[in-house]
Design a protein around this motif. Structure first.
Motif, PDB file in Angstrom:
ATOM      1  N   ALA A 108       0.831  -1.206   0.000  1.00  0.00           N
ATOM      2  CA  ALA A 108       0.000   0.000   0.000  1.00  0.00           C
ATOM      3  C   ALA A 108       0.863   1.252   0.000  1.00  0.00           C
ATOM      4  O   ALA A 108       0.533   2.250  -0.659  1.00  0.00           O
ATOM      5  N   GLU A 109       1.991   1.210   0.705  1.00  0.00           N
ATOM      6  CA  GLU A 109       2.905   2.357   0.717  1.00  0.00           C
ATOM      7  C   GLU A 109       3.500   2.582  -0.673  1.00  0.00           C
ATOM      8  O   GLU A 109       3.608   3.734  -1.144  1.00  0.00           O
ATOM      9  N   ALA A 110       3.874   1.502  -1.364  1.00  0.00           N
ATOM     10  CA  ALA A 110       4.430   1.630  -2.718  1.00  0.00           C
ATOM     11  C   ALA A 110       3.392   2.176  -3.691  1.00  0.00           C
ATOM     12  O   ALA A 110       3.693   3.025  -4.543  1.00  0.00           O
ATOM     13  N   ASN A 111       2.164   1.691  -3.581  1.00  0.00           N
ATOM     14  CA  ASN A 111       1.096   2.193  -4.444  1.00  0.00           C
ATOM     15  C   ASN A 111       0.856   3.680  -4.211  1.00  0.00           C
ATOM     16  O   ASN A 111       0.584   4.437  -5.153  1.00  0.00           O
ATOM     17  N   LEU A 112       0.961   4.099  -2.980  1.00  0.00           N
ATOM     18  CA  LEU A 112       0.764   5.517  -2.675  1.00  0.00           C
ATOM     19  C   LEU A 112       1.877   6.357  -3.299  1.00  0.00           C
ATOM     20  O   LEU A 112       1.598   7.436  -3.875  1.00  0.00           O
ATOM     21  N   GLN A 113       3.122   5.895  -3.224  1.00  0.00           N
ATOM     22  CA  GLN A 113       4.228   6.647  -3.817  1.00  0.00           C
ATOM     23  C   GLN A 113       4.058   6.751  -5.339  1.00  0.00           C
ATOM     24  O   GLN A 113       4.317   7.805  -5.949  1.00  0.00           O
TER      25      GLN A 113
ATOM     26  N   ALA B 291      -5.444  10.071  -2.861  1.00  0.00           N
ATOM     27  CA  ALA B 291      -6.279   9.950  -1.665  1.00  0.00           C
ATOM     28  C   ALA B 291      -6.747   8.505  -1.467  1.00  0.00           C
ATOM     29  O   ALA B 291      -6.785   7.999  -0.330  1.00  0.00           O
ATOM     30  N   GLN B 292      -7.099   7.819  -2.549  1.00  0.00           N
ATOM     31  CA  GLN B 292      -7.551   6.431  -2.455  1.00  0.00           C
ATOM     32  C   GLN B 292      -6.438   5.523  -1.946  1.00  0.00           C
ATOM     33  O   GLN B 292      -6.661   4.684  -1.056  1.00  0.00           O
ATOM     34  N   ASN B 293      -5.244   5.674  -2.477  1.00  0.00           N
ATOM     35  CA  ASN B 293      -4.125   4.843  -2.033  1.00  0.00           C
ATOM     36  C   ASN B 293      -3.702   5.176  -0.606  1.00  0.00           C
ATOM     37  O   ASN B 293      -3.244   4.296   0.135  1.00  0.00           O
ATOM     38  N   ASN B 294      -3.874   6.435  -0.218  1.00  0.00           N
ATOM     39  CA  ASN B 294      -3.570   6.824   1.153  1.00  0.00           C
ATOM     40  C   ASN B 294      -4.520   6.129   2.129  1.00  0.00           C
ATOM     41  O   ASN B 294      -4.115   5.662   3.211  1.00  0.00           O
ATOM     42  N   ALA B 295      -5.815   6.042   1.757  1.00  0.00           N
ATOM     43  CA  ALA B 295      -6.785   5.342   2.592  1.00  0.00           C
ATOM     44  C   ALA B 295      -6.458   3.853   2.675  1.00  0.00           C
ATOM     45  O   ALA B 295      -6.587   3.234   3.744  1.00  0.00           O
ATOM     46  N   GLN B 296      -6.036   3.250   1.590  1.00  0.00           N
ATOM     47  CA  GLN B 296      -5.661   1.841   1.600  1.00  0.00           C
ATOM     48  C   GLN B 296      -4.446   1.598   2.486  1.00  0.00           C
ATOM     49  O   GLN B 296      -4.368   0.573   3.178  1.00  0.00           O
ATOM     50  N   LEU B 297      -3.533   2.550   2.493  1.00  0.00           N
ATOM     51  CA  LEU B 297      -2.371   2.423   3.370  1.00  0.00           C
ATOM     52  C   LEU B 297      -2.786   2.478   4.834  1.00  0.00           C
ATOM     53  O   LEU B 297      -2.312   1.678   5.658  1.00  0.00           O
ATOM     54  N   ARG B 298      -3.684   3.409   5.181  1.00  0.00           N
ATOM     55  CA  ARG B 298      -4.158   3.489   6.561  1.00  0.00           C
ATOM     56  C   ARG B 298      -4.873   2.210   6.969  1.00  0.00           C
ATOM     57  O   ARG B 298      -4.727   1.720   8.099  1.00  0.00           O
TER      58      ARG B 298
END
Length: 317
Positions: free
Chosen positions: A103-108, A153-160
């Protein structure tokens, strides 16, 4: 002592007749017989009732996992006191660590795409104003920039969400209290929201006692002319334990149920008691003594002074 409501009198414990003058010689020098008496005065007399009750934990929490996995370690000693937030179990975190890393990689990646889309839209704006590119090209670039920002924003929510799942691999104590036996062992597979708890925590100091009183008793109490209201919220309560001994602490009645149990015909009164030594345990049977009413202007007389005739009528001597 007995009490008679609404009657005021001087109670005579005995009486004697005067010695007639003509028979003074027969009795010799004996004087008048002495009599005793008791002066009774109106007073307030409390009415105490003894009722059965069961001990209930002040707080109880069934600990269940919020993620699935293999239990790697148990951190508590069965029967000990645990505090809110203490880690009780460790579930294998490897799968959830990988999910959080992904999830962190997807956010980056989403942030990089969003930055490129933003720069492109900013470059197209002056070109569109100078009519070097079409308005449609600028509109598409601006839409792509906003879509990229939404993807961030979507990837940030998935990371959380992944971080929360990773945190749930450490199972904490939801309340402070005494923890029971562990119902699972290391190596057991647990699942999200499983029916069987991993363990149970109970707070035993203070502790509740649920007292049962029949609805007929409450009704009779309310209809008694000298009766007060049922137990008030500040009424004191005392306990007798299963072996007949007195519990050394005084409790307080917290509330009375507003409905009658249709199966037992009783009303539940809940009292709280201090329990620093842990004498009271959930499920224990006790007897509770409560003051439920006060008789006003009652007269207390000795038990021996009350005499009843064959029909049950009472008289006082």
């Amino acid at each position: 002592m007995l009490f008679v409501s609404g009657v005021g009198a001087a109670l005579l414990a005995g009486c004697g007749a005067e010695n007639p003058a003509g028979k003074a010689g027969e009795r010799g020098s004996a004087g008048p017989a002495e009599v005793g008496f008791v002066v009774v005065r109106p007073t307030d007399v409390p009415s105490t009732v003894e009722l059965p009750g069961r001990v209930t934990a002040y707080q109880m929490s069934e600990v269940r996992p919020q993620v699935a996995g293999i239990v790697r370690r148990r951190f508590f000693r069965e029967g000990s006191i645990v505090h809110q937030g203490d880690t009780l179990y460790q579930i294998d975190p490897s799968v959830y660590q990988a999910q959080a890393a992904q999830a962190e990689a997807n956010l980056q990646s989403a942030r990089a795409s969003a930055e490129a889309a933003r720069i492109r839209a900013e470059r197209y704006r002056p070109l569109a104003q100078a009519q070097a590119v079409s308005e449609q090209d600028y509109t598409d670039a601006l839409a792509q920039s906003r879509q990229a920002a939404a993807a961030v924003a979507q990837n940030n929510a998935q990371l959380r969400s992944a971080e929360i799942s990773l945190r749930f691999t450490r199972v904490p104590a939801p309340i402070t209290g005494r923890v029971g036996r562990s119902l699972i062992t290391e190596g057991s597979l647990v699942t999200t929201n499983q029916a069987e708890p991993m363990t149970v925590i109970q707070r035993l100091d203070p502790i509740y006692v649920d007292i049962q009183q029949s609805s007929a008793q409450l009704l009779a109490l309310r209809r008694t002319p000298t009766g007060g209201q049922p137990v008030a919220a500040s009424a004191a309560a005392h306990l007798k334990l299963e072996d007949g001994s007195d519990f050394g602490y005084t409790g307080t009645v917290r509330f009375t149920e507003v409905m009658v149990d249709p199966d037992t015909g009783t009303v539940t009164l809940r009292a709280s008691f201090p329990n620093p030594e842990g004498i009271l345990l959930p499920g224990m049977f006790v007897r509770a003594m409560l003051m439920q009413s006060v008789s006003r202007q009652a007269y207390l007389i000795p038990q021996a002074a009350l005499i009843r005739d064959p029909r049950g009528g009472a008289s006082v001597w």
